[in-house]
Write an enzyme that holds these catalytic residues in place. Structure first.
Site, mmCIF file in Angstrom:
data_model
loop_
_atom_site.group_PDB
_atom_site.id
_atom_site.type_symbol
_atom_site.label_atom_id
_atom_site.label_comp_id
_atom_site.label_asym_id
_atom_site.label_seq_id
_atom_site.Cartn_x
_atom_site.Cartn_y
_atom_site.Cartn_z
ATOM 1 N N GLY A 1 0.820 -1.215 0.000
ATOM 2 C CA GLY A 1 0.000 0.000 0.000
ATOM 3 C C GLY A 1 0.849 1.258 0.000
ATOM 4 O O GLY A 1 0.564 2.239 -0.684
ATOM 5 N N ARG B 1 1.742 11.343 -8.503
ATOM 6 C CA ARG B 1 1.104 11.513 -7.181
ATOM 7 C C ARG B 1 1.883 10.833 -6.059
ATOM 8 O O ARG B 1 1.296 10.401 -5.054
ATOM 9 C CB ARG B 1 -0.326 10.953 -7.175
ATOM 10 C CG ARG B 1 -1.283 11.745 -8.023
ATOM 11 C CD ARG B 1 -2.644 11.091 -8.021
ATOM 12 N NE ARG B 1 -3.564 11.872 -8.825
ATOM 13 C CZ ARG B 1 -4.670 12.448 -8.346
ATOM 14 N NH1 ARG B 1 -4.999 12.321 -7.091
ATOM 15 N NH2 ARG B 1 -5.443 13.144 -9.143
ATOM 16 N N ARG C 1 -0.658 -8.397 -4.112
ATOM 17 C CA ARG C 1 -0.728 -7.422 -3.034
ATOM 18 C C ARG C 1 0.049 -7.944 -1.840
ATOM 19 O O ARG C 1 -0.064 -9.133 -1.482
ATOM 20 C CB ARG C 1 -2.201 -7.178 -2.658
ATOM 21 C CG ARG C 1 -2.363 -6.486 -1.346
ATOM 22 C CD ARG C 1 -3.692 -5.846 -1.111
ATOM 23 N NE ARG C 1 -3.957 -5.688 0.312
ATOM 24 C CZ ARG C 1 -3.313 -4.857 1.124
ATOM 25 N NH1 ARG C 1 -2.351 -4.071 0.653
ATOM 26 N NH2 ARG C 1 -3.617 -4.786 2.405
ATOM 27 N N GLU D 1 -8.100 -3.627 0.557
ATOM 28 C CA GLU D 1 -7.823 -3.515 -0.889
ATOM 29 C C GLU D 1 -8.141 -4.736 -1.753
ATOM 30 O O GLU D 1 -8.493 -4.582 -2.928
ATOM 31 C CB GLU D 1 -6.334 -3.169 -1.108
ATOM 32 C CG GLU D 1 -5.925 -1.757 -0.722
ATOM 33 C CD GLU D 1 -5.631 -1.620 0.757
ATOM 34 O OE1 GLU D 1 -5.438 -2.653 1.437
ATOM 35 O OE2 GLU D 1 -5.620 -0.474 1.258
ATOM 36 N N ASP E 1 -2.086 -6.539 13.686
ATOM 37 C CA ASP E 1 -2.850 -6.271 14.911
ATOM 38 C C ASP E 1 -3.965 -7.296 14.999
ATOM 39 O O ASP E 1 -4.277 -7.960 14.013
ATOM 40 C CB ASP E 1 -3.426 -4.844 14.894
ATOM 41 C CG ASP E 1 -4.226 -4.548 13.630
ATOM 42 O OD1 ASP E 1 -3.607 -4.217 12.606
ATOM 43 O OD2 ASP E 1 -5.459 -4.696 13.666
#
Ligand code: HPA
Length: 237
Positions: A19, A42, A87, A182, A205
């Site tokens: 990410g 960006r 990912r 995602e 977590d």
């Protein structure tokens, strides 16, 4: 050609997708040879280089959430000849056996997102999945690396700060392993475009062992996430 990625960028067949742009930079600087920055529109950093085995691979950030990974994965698959997007991220655990630091390979993703409403299924549902071949290879490689690995469904949530603290219990009861934000969008784009996707997560977590297991510390993040990055790098073709 592409709205959100540099036109002239060259990507490998397989793209690893964390990410965070700085995680993409870290992976390139730490693990890749002969790499170059191929896009930075960006601040979404992208690199293409070679693994230690000489296989070409790219790493590019997805940003956070389904809309963001939806844009970047669509453009990579459609305009840059990318076949596999993997990912690599973190998740919150919903099951007591999925401990902080463990690895989860997502078979499929549930979601509260309306991303699939674009297909006009009139109340029907999409069941977005990881590619089986990629999943099998990642599982075998994770076992060979002696990682604590779990395989099962995950929840891609549109909400990080949910107003209902018990919302997760419904997904927990269904055996969902953990939550991130995602994969549902990535898997749907792969389905739609006849490409391949996989999601590898490290538990950062936990919702269930909260008193016993603190969140992954800064120090652990480095070592545990690096193990996941090494696993992801074995996926280069
Ligand atoms: N929720 C959503 N995404 C996450 C979490 C979480 O608790 N942990 C890591 N990614």
């Amino acid at each position: 050609m592409s709205t959100h990625i540099k036109d002239t960028a060259h990507f490998a067949k397989t793209v690893l997708m964390p990410g965070d742009p700085l995680r993409a930079k870290h992976i390139a600087e730490t693990y890749l040879h002969d790499y170059e920055e191929v896009s930075n529109v960006r601040g979404i950093l992208a690199y293409t280089g070679k693994t230690s085995e000489g296989k070409e691979i790219s790493v590019m950030a997805s940003g956070m959430g389904i809309p963001s990974i939806g844009i970047y994965s669509y453009e990579l698959y459609t305009f840059y000849g990318v076949e596999n997007i993997i990912r690599i991220g973190t998740c919150g655990s919903y099951q007591s056996e999925c401990h902080v630091g463990d690895v989860i390979l997502a078979t499929s993703a549930c979601s509260n997102s309306n991303y699939a409403s674009q297909f006009g299924l009139k109340g029907g549902q999409v069941s977005p999945c990881s590619d089986f071949g990629l999943l099998l290879k990642a599982y075998n490689n994770a076992k060979a690396m002696d990682l604590n690995v779990h395989v099962g469904p995950i929840f891609s949530s549109d909400i990080f700060y949910d107003i209902d603290p018990d919302y997760y219990k419904k997904y927990q009861a269904l055996g969902v392993l953990g939550v991130e934000m995602e994969s549902y969008g990535l898997f749907i784009n792969a389905m739609r475009l006849k490409k391949k996707a996989l999601c590898i997560l490290t538990v950062s977590d936990t919702f269930v062992n909260k008193d016993k297991e603190p969140d992954l510390s800064q120090e652990e993040r480095q070592t545990k996430l690096d193990k996941m990055f090494k696993l992801a790098l074995t996926m280069a073709e």
